[in-house]
Design a protein around this motif. Structure first.
Motif, PDB file in Angstrom:
ATOM      1  N   SER A 297      -2.988  -2.112   5.242  1.00  0.00           N
ATOM      2  CA  SER A 297      -2.853  -3.568   4.881  1.00  0.00           C
ATOM      3  C   SER A 297      -1.610  -3.871   3.937  1.00  0.00           C
ATOM      4  O   SER A 297      -0.938  -5.103   4.166  1.00  0.00           O
ATOM      5  CB  SER A 297      -4.094  -3.882   3.960  1.00  0.00           C
ATOM      6  OG  SER A 297      -5.344  -4.377   4.647  1.00  0.00           O
ATOM      7  N   LEU A 298      -1.329  -2.872   3.143  1.00  0.00           N
ATOM      8  CA  LEU A 298      -0.264  -2.998   2.286  1.00  0.00           C
ATOM      9  C   LEU A 298       1.049  -2.844   3.096  1.00  0.00           C
ATOM     10  O   LEU A 298       1.962  -3.744   2.667  1.00  0.00           O
ATOM     11  CB  LEU A 298      -0.273  -1.931   0.941  1.00  0.00           C
ATOM     12  CG  LEU A 298      -1.022  -2.493   0.062  1.00  0.00           C
ATOM     13  CD1 LEU A 298      -1.256  -1.230  -1.227  1.00  0.00           C
ATOM     14  CD2 LEU A 298      -0.424  -3.636  -0.762  1.00  0.00           C
ATOM     15  N   LEU A 299       0.963  -2.041   4.024  1.00  0.00           N
ATOM     16  CA  LEU A 299       2.122  -2.016   4.807  1.00  0.00           C
ATOM     17  C   LEU A 299       2.400  -3.275   5.489  1.00  0.00           C
ATOM     18  O   LEU A 299       3.670  -3.779   5.607  1.00  0.00           O
ATOM     19  CB  LEU A 299       1.987  -0.811   5.932  1.00  0.00           C
ATOM     20  CG  LEU A 299       3.411  -0.411   6.768  1.00  0.00           C
ATOM     21  CD1 LEU A 299       4.059   0.443   5.723  1.00  0.00           C
ATOM     22  CD2 LEU A 299       2.892   0.372   7.810  1.00  0.00           C
ATOM     23  N   ALA A 300       1.427  -3.763   6.075  1.00  0.00           N
ATOM     24  CA  ALA A 300       1.433  -4.973   6.937  1.00  0.00           C
ATOM     25  C   ALA A 300       1.897  -6.122   5.781  1.00  0.00           C
ATOM     26  O   ALA A 300       2.708  -6.896   6.124  1.00  0.00           O
ATOM     27  CB  ALA A 300       0.009  -5.585   7.227  1.00  0.00           C
ATOM     28  N   LEU A 301       1.437  -6.217   4.631  1.00  0.00           N
ATOM     29  CA  LEU A 301       1.905  -7.109   3.554  1.00  0.00           C
ATOM     30  C   LEU A 301       3.299  -7.002   3.109  1.00  0.00           C
ATOM     31  O   LEU A 301       4.090  -7.841   3.177  1.00  0.00           O
ATOM     32  CB  LEU A 301       1.069  -6.992   2.190  1.00  0.00           C
ATOM     33  CG  LEU A 301       1.532  -7.806   1.028  1.00  0.00           C
ATOM     34  CD1 LEU A 301       1.271  -9.256   1.402  1.00  0.00           C
ATOM     35  CD2 LEU A 301       0.867  -7.405  -0.172  1.00  0.00           C
ATOM     36  N   ALA A 302       3.716  -5.713   3.239  1.00  0.00           N
ATOM     37  CA  ALA A 302       5.143  -5.429   2.902  1.00  0.00           C
ATOM     38  C   ALA A 302       6.117  -5.906   3.836  1.00  0.00           C
ATOM     39  O   ALA A 302       7.052  -6.386   3.701  1.00  0.00           O
ATOM     40  CB  ALA A 302       5.577  -3.918   2.534  1.00  0.00           C
ATOM     41  N   ASN A 303       5.703  -5.616   5.430  1.00  0.00           N
ATOM     42  CA  ASN A 303       6.326  -6.243   6.422  1.00  0.00           C
ATOM     43  C   ASN A 303       6.503  -7.805   6.503  1.00  0.00           C
ATOM     44  O   ASN A 303       7.327  -8.215   6.540  1.00  0.00           O
ATOM     45  CB  ASN A 303       5.746  -5.562   7.685  1.00  0.00           C
ATOM     46  CG  ASN A 303       5.937  -4.148   8.116  1.00  0.00           C
ATOM     47  OD1 ASN A 303       6.722  -3.467   7.465  1.00  0.00           O
ATOM     48  ND2 ASN A 303       5.119  -3.364   8.751  1.00  0.00           N
ATOM     49  N   CYS A 304       5.245  -8.105   5.987  1.00  0.00           N
ATOM     50  CA  CYS A 304       5.183  -9.766   6.081  1.00  0.00           C
ATOM     51  C   CYS A 304       6.246 -10.414   5.062  1.00  0.00           C
ATOM     52  O   CYS A 304       7.155 -10.968   5.393  1.00  0.00           O
ATOM     53  CB  CYS A 304       4.006 -10.098   5.827  1.00  0.00           C
ATOM     54  SG  CYS A 304       2.713  -9.901   6.925  1.00  0.00           S
TER      55      CYS A 304
END
Ligand code: ADP
Ligand code: MG
Length: 629
Positions: free
Chosen positions: A276-283
């Motif tokens: 989730s955090l990786l996705a958030l960081a990517n976003c």
């Protein structure tokens, strides 16, 4: 549910990023490597004190500096963070704006402390709710407010309702009007901040926490508290609805799973948290790039967390990111990672707009409105009837009479005023006419004067010419007479006698013999030049007019006479004393070259301008005009 129509204008705003550094805990024996300058700049010192020799001499420092919208040192309280970074955003929610506040940082950096807080230092969730309820309490309008809230967590990519005792898995749905919603999520109507705090505490106790090396009660999930404020603006037939949404997100630790020193289930948790955090960081990365380079793909769908935060990250929301960091030197890498993402998030832009909608009124509402309108109509009718009855009474009539007479006076005054103005206008016209006439007359008079002056000059010239003619004629006659006298062959005595008879006195008688004498005088003083009488004639001239006539004799005159007349006429010749003055007559004129009138004869013509003497020369056969001197 009221339908929300899109407002006409959108306001672009960037994501506000604040960094909060927590104080060193008692357990931590590390060195404090975070410095906050001017409430904006964050400096992370090099954690390595015993640097290698090479690093030292090459000045390879690990020190980093970042600047943010706000930066809070360890001694700051949650209320400081709230006041400076999100209070304005929260008040917008009451006016129909969306807002998202999320805390991002590694485990144990102080996210939960910042969002929820403690009794003595309430967190942002608590303070925001207080603000909202305070606003509603102090609102003076007749608007109706409705506050609802939901509290969920995303754990292992599954959504749980924290307000439910034993919540099942919830799914995300996309609603065309409201965007992404969690199906089946409980929304509780709340009337006070205390009620929400109660719910928060209950919800927090349900959160999946565990003790990791980083934190004793580390939150292994992402918690999202969503508060919706519905404001109904009451109007006659349609009521306007304004809806503001506030999402407060307490994220799980952003560190890598391996760093939490966990294994098995814990490692799996860590991996999902990181997903989730990786996705958030990517976003955040993609959104930051989008701002710099234009369109870029933003992977919202890669995790549930990013799908939930989609609106907060790039849509219709004013978003604040609170990056929490630890000051400990052993947290250096986490701190730097957090600050890197926070720095990237500064570039993200969102477009906020008010959520305004209308609610269609129910039939029963119409009935109520009709009833109230009918009551109003009957009240107005009664009032009208009362007024009419008042008008019919006598005092009112008198009042009306007074008003009428006053109106009459006013109209009379007005007509008089108008008449006066007309008269004044007429008078002005008449005056203008007279003025014009006077001017014309003046012009005529001017012309007449000019003509008259022209006439006078011409007449004078004519008179002068006539006089000249007369003079000429007289001279002619005199010459003829002289010739006649000379022709008679009279001697001096006879001549004198004859002259005396006629009343003429011959003062001087000079004969040709005196020429010799004259020749002598010529050499001693001013007198006739070598040309003798001719030159004399030049010297003696009549002066009556600017154009002078000179008498010259062609033959040598035998006699040169000086005559004087007793008549009032000034035809009296005179000559220089040296002439014909055998007995030293020069003494008579004081030996000077002056005539009897005192004029200077030697000054020639110019001297005679104002004297009226004349020389008569015998035997003058012709008179030639040689022009003005
Ligand atoms: P996170 O939620 O990021 O994992 P926590 O909020 O649980 O971290 O904080 C970790 C520890 O640090 C807790 O014991 C908390 O009491 C303490 N702490 C965090 N921020 C502060 C602060 N501003 N003042 C005092 N203690 C703090
Ligand atoms: Mg936490």
């Amino acid at each position: 549910m009221p339908s929300i129509r899109a407002p006409a204008t959108k306001k672009a705003t960037t994501l506000t990023v604040a960094v909060k550094c927590r104080p060193l805990t008692e357990k931590e024996r590390g060195r404090d490597i975070v410095r906050v300058n001017n409430n904006k700049e964050v400096v992370i010192l090099d954690p390595d004190l015993s640097k290698d020799y090479l690093d030292r001499i090459q000045n390879r420092t690990k020190e980093r500096r970042y600047a943010f919208d706000h930066a809070f040192p360890p001694e700051s309280r949650n209320s400081d963070v709230y006041e400076r970074s999100i209070s304005s955003t929260i008040s917008g929610v009451v006016h129909g704006l969306n807002a998202t506040v999320f805390a991002y940082g590694s485990t144990g950096s102080g996210k939960t402390y910042t969002m929820v807080g403690t009794q003595g230092d309430p967190g942002l969730m608590v303070l925001s709710l207080h603000t909202i309820f305070n606003f509603i309490k102090n609102d003076k309008s007749s608007d109706e407010f409705e506050v609802t809230c939901s509290y969920l967590e995303v754990y292992n990519e599954v959504i749980y309702d924290l307000l439910e005792k034993s919540s099942g898995h919830l799914e995300l749905r996309e609603d065309p009007e409201q965007g992404i919603i969690v199906a089946g999520l409980r929304c509780i109507k709340v009337n006070s901040a205390d009620k929400i705090l109660e719910l928060l505490n209950v919800g927090n106790s349900r959160r999946k926490t565990d003790s990791t090396d980083a934190n004793e009660t580390s939150s292994r999930s992402h918690a999202v508290l969503e508060i919706t404020v519905l404001r109904k603006q009451k109007k006659k037939y349609r009521s306007q609805v304004i809806r503001g949404k506030l999402a407060l997100v307490d994220l799980a630790g952003s560190e890598r799973a391996s760093e939490t020193n966990s294994g098995g289930q814990k490692l799996r948790d860590g991996a999902n948290i990181n997903r989730s955090l990786l996705a958030l960081a990517n976003c955040i990365n993609a959104l930051g790039k989008q701002h710099k380079k234009g369109l870029a793909y933003v992977p919202y769908r890669n995790s549930k967390l990013t799908r939930i935060l989609k609106v907060g990250l790039s849509g219709n929301s004013q978003t604040v990111m609170i990056a929490t960091i630890s000051p400990a030197d052993n947290q250096y890498h986490h701190t730097i990672n957090t600050l890197k993402y926070a720095d990237r998030a500064k570039e993200i832009k969102t477009h906020i707009q008010k959520n305004i909608g209308t609610v269609d009124t129910h039939v029963s509402d119409y009935q109520r409105m009709i009833d109230s309108l009918q009551t109003e109509v009957s009240q107005l009718k009664t009032q009208l009837a009362e007024k009419e009855s008042q008008l019919n009474t006598k005092p009112t009539e008198r009042h009306v009479d007074d008003e009428l007479s006053w109106l009459n006076i006013l109209s009379q005054e007005t007509s008089e005023n108008v008449q006066e103005r007309i008269n004044l206008q007429k008078a002005i016209f008449e005056l203008e006419e007279t003025n014009l006439r006077n001017r014309t007359e003046l012009q005529h008079l001017d012309d007449g004067i000019a003509k008259q002056q022209g006439m006078t000059n011409t007449e004078l010239q004519y008179e002068m010419a006539m006089r000249d003619q007369v003079i000429h004629n007289q001279r002619e006659t005199q010459r003829n007479l002289w010739n006649l006298v000379m022709g008679l062959g009279l001697d001096e005595k006879q001549m004198l006698k004859l002259a005396a008879k006629q009343g003429i006195t011959i003062e001087d008688w000079t004969t040709v013999s005196s020429q010799q004498k004259m020749g002598q005088e010529r050499s001693t003083g001013p007198g006739p030049g070598p040309n003798g009488y001719k030159e004399m004639a030049h010297t003696y001239c009549r002066e009556e007019h600017h154009s002078s006539y000179y008498f010259t004799s062609n033959g040598s005159p035998s006699t040169y006479m000086r005559l004087s007349s007793r008549s009032s006429e000034n035809w009296v010749g005179h000559r220089r004393s040296s002439f014909g003055s055998p007995g030293g007559t020069e003494d008579r004129y004081n030996g000077s070259n002056r005539g009897p009138c005192g004029c200077n004869q030697s000054d020639q013509v110019a001297t005679f301008v104002n004297c009226k003497h004349m020389v008569l020369q015998p035997n003058v056969s012709n008179v030639s005009e040689i022009g003005p001197s």
